[in-house]
Write a protein that holds these residues in place. Structure first.
Motif, PDB file in Angstrom:
ATOM      1  N   UNK A  66     -23.303 -11.191  12.857  1.00  0.00           N
ATOM      2  CA  UNK A  66     -24.375 -10.203  12.711  1.00  0.00           C
ATOM      3  C   UNK A  66     -24.484  -9.760  11.256  1.00  0.00           C
ATOM      4  N   UNK A  67     -25.631  -9.198  10.881  1.00  0.00           N
ATOM      5  CA  UNK A  67     -25.755  -8.638   9.531  1.00  0.00           C
ATOM      6  C   UNK A  67     -24.697  -7.561   9.264  1.00  0.00           C
ATOM      7  N   UNK A  68     -24.340  -6.810  10.294  1.00  0.00           N
ATOM      8  CA  UNK A  68     -23.306  -5.779  10.141  1.00  0.00           C
ATOM      9  C   UNK A  68     -21.967  -6.408   9.761  1.00  0.00           C
ATOM     10  N   UNK A  69     -21.659  -7.587  10.302  1.00  0.00           N
ATOM     11  CA  UNK A  69     -20.427  -8.288   9.931  1.00  0.00           C
ATOM     12  C   UNK A  69     -20.425  -8.621   8.441  1.00  0.00           C
ATOM     13  N   UNK A  70     -21.562  -9.074   7.935  1.00  0.00           N
ATOM     14  CA  UNK A  70     -21.679  -9.407   6.508  1.00  0.00           C
ATOM     15  C   UNK A  70     -21.500  -8.143   5.667  1.00  0.00           C
ATOM     16  N   UNK A  71     -22.170  -7.073   6.064  1.00  0.00           N
ATOM     17  CA  UNK A  71     -22.075  -5.809   5.341  1.00  0.00           C
ATOM     18  C   UNK A  71     -20.644  -5.293   5.309  1.00  0.00           C
ATOM     19  N   UNK A  72     -19.966  -5.338   6.442  1.00  0.00           N
ATOM     20  CA  UNK A  72     -18.578  -4.881   6.522  1.00  0.00           C
ATOM     21  C   UNK A  72     -17.683  -5.729   5.631  1.00  0.00           C
ATOM     22  N   UNK A  73     -17.875  -7.035   5.681  1.00  0.00           N
ATOM     23  CA  UNK A  73     -17.075  -7.933   4.850  1.00  0.00           C
ATOM     24  C   UNK A  73     -17.270  -7.615   3.371  1.00  0.00           C
ATOM     25  N   UNK A  74     -18.522  -7.469   2.953  1.00  0.00           N
ATOM     26  CA  UNK A  74     -18.801  -7.188   1.544  1.00  0.00           C
ATOM     27  C   UNK A  74     -18.286  -5.812   1.125  1.00  0.00           C
ATOM     28  N   UNK A  75     -18.386  -4.843   2.021  1.00  0.00           N
ATOM     29  CA  UNK A  75     -17.907  -3.491   1.711  1.00  0.00           C
ATOM     30  C   UNK A  75     -16.395  -3.464   1.537  1.00  0.00           C
ATOM     31  N   UNK A  76     -15.696  -4.321   2.271  1.00  0.00           N
ATOM     32  CA  UNK A  76     -14.234  -4.360   2.201  1.00  0.00           C
ATOM     33  C   UNK A  76     -13.714  -5.392   1.214  1.00  0.00           C
ATOM     34  N   UNK A  77     -14.614  -6.091   0.565  1.00  0.00           N
ATOM     35  CA  UNK A  77     -14.232  -7.141  -0.361  1.00  0.00           C
ATOM     36  C   UNK A  77     -13.880  -6.570  -1.728  1.00  0.00           C
ATOM     37  N   UNK A  78     -12.970  -7.223  -2.385  1.00  0.00           N
ATOM     38  CA  UNK A  78     -12.621  -6.807  -3.742  1.00  0.00           C
ATOM     39  C   UNK A  78     -13.492  -7.527  -4.771  1.00  0.00           C
ATOM     40  N   UNK A  79     -14.477  -8.266  -4.289  1.00  0.00           N
ATOM     41  CA  UNK A  79     -15.385  -8.985  -5.159  1.00  0.00           C
ATOM     42  C   UNK A  79     -16.169  -7.990  -6.016  1.00  0.00           C
ATOM     43  N   UNK A  80     -16.063  -8.142  -7.323  1.00  0.00           N
ATOM     44  CA  UNK A  80     -16.771  -7.234  -8.223  1.00  0.00           C
ATOM     45  C   UNK A  80     -17.841  -7.956  -9.040  1.00  0.00           C
ATOM     46  N   UNK A  81     -17.775  -9.274  -9.066  1.00  0.00           N
ATOM     47  CA  UNK A  81     -18.797 -10.015  -9.771  1.00  0.00           C
ATOM     48  C   UNK A  81     -18.969 -11.378  -9.137  1.00  0.00           C
ATOM     49  N   UNK A  82     -20.111 -11.969  -9.343  1.00  0.00           N
ATOM     50  CA  UNK A  82     -20.369 -13.302  -8.842  1.00  0.00           C
ATOM     51  C   UNK A  82     -20.005 -14.291  -9.945  1.00  0.00           C
ATOM     52  N   UNK A  83     -19.122 -15.212  -9.622  1.00  0.00           N
ATOM     53  CA  UNK A  83     -18.656 -16.177 -10.605  1.00  0.00           C
ATOM     54  C   UNK A  83     -19.531 -17.426 -10.543  1.00  0.00           C
ATOM     55  N   UNK A  84     -19.778 -18.006 -11.690  1.00  0.00           N
ATOM     56  CA  UNK A  84     -20.568 -19.219 -11.780  1.00  0.00           C
ATOM     57  C   UNK A  84     -19.840 -20.375 -11.140  1.00  0.00           C
ATOM     58  N   UNK A  85     -20.575 -21.225 -10.456  1.00  0.00           N
ATOM     59  CA  UNK A  85     -19.977 -22.423  -9.869  1.00  0.00           C
ATOM     60  C   UNK A  85     -19.851 -23.539 -10.893  1.00  0.00           C
ATOM     61  N   UNK A  86     -20.430 -23.336 -12.047  1.00  0.00           N
ATOM     62  CA  UNK A  86     -20.398 -24.378 -13.086  1.00  0.00           C
ATOM     63  C   UNK A  86     -19.349 -24.104 -14.126  1.00  0.00           C
TER      64      UNK A  86
END
Length: 95
Positions: A75-95
């Motif tokens: 569900x979208x709520x699952x995505x939101x919860x995952x992102x809220x609990x993630x320590x991800x602070x920036x999007x890293x380039x795949x290149x």
């Protein structure tokens, strides 16, 4: 991200080329159900299916394989919860 995101503003039956590739990569990675991905991308299921059918052979033709995700969302709520609990602070380039 809320429902006013860029994806929510896209027409229901249209994806840009970048959107088609994104939809295909997300689908092939098994990150979420088809219904969830369609909802997040702001399209209907048949639009998502059509995009995957068009893009997947092109990726395969060029030797791109998409590894399965270690996460799977229902569900979208699952995505939101995952992102809220993630320590991800920036999007890293795949290149």
């Amino acid at each position: 991200m809320d429902s006013t995101s860029i994806w929510a503003k896209m027409p229901k039956d249209k994806l840009t080329t970048a959107g088609r590739v994104l939809a295909t990569v997300l689908y092939l990675s098994r990150l979420g159900t088809q219904d969830l991905l369609a909802q997040l991308l702001g399209v209907n299921g048949s639009t998502l299916t059509r995009a995957v059918r068009q893009v997947q052979p092109l990726l395969a033709e060029r030797g791109y394989t998409i590894p399965p995700s270690t996460a799977r969302f229902q569900t979208p709520a699952d995505v939101t919860t995952f992102l809220a609990n993630s320590s991800l602070t920036e999007i890293k380039s795949a290149c």
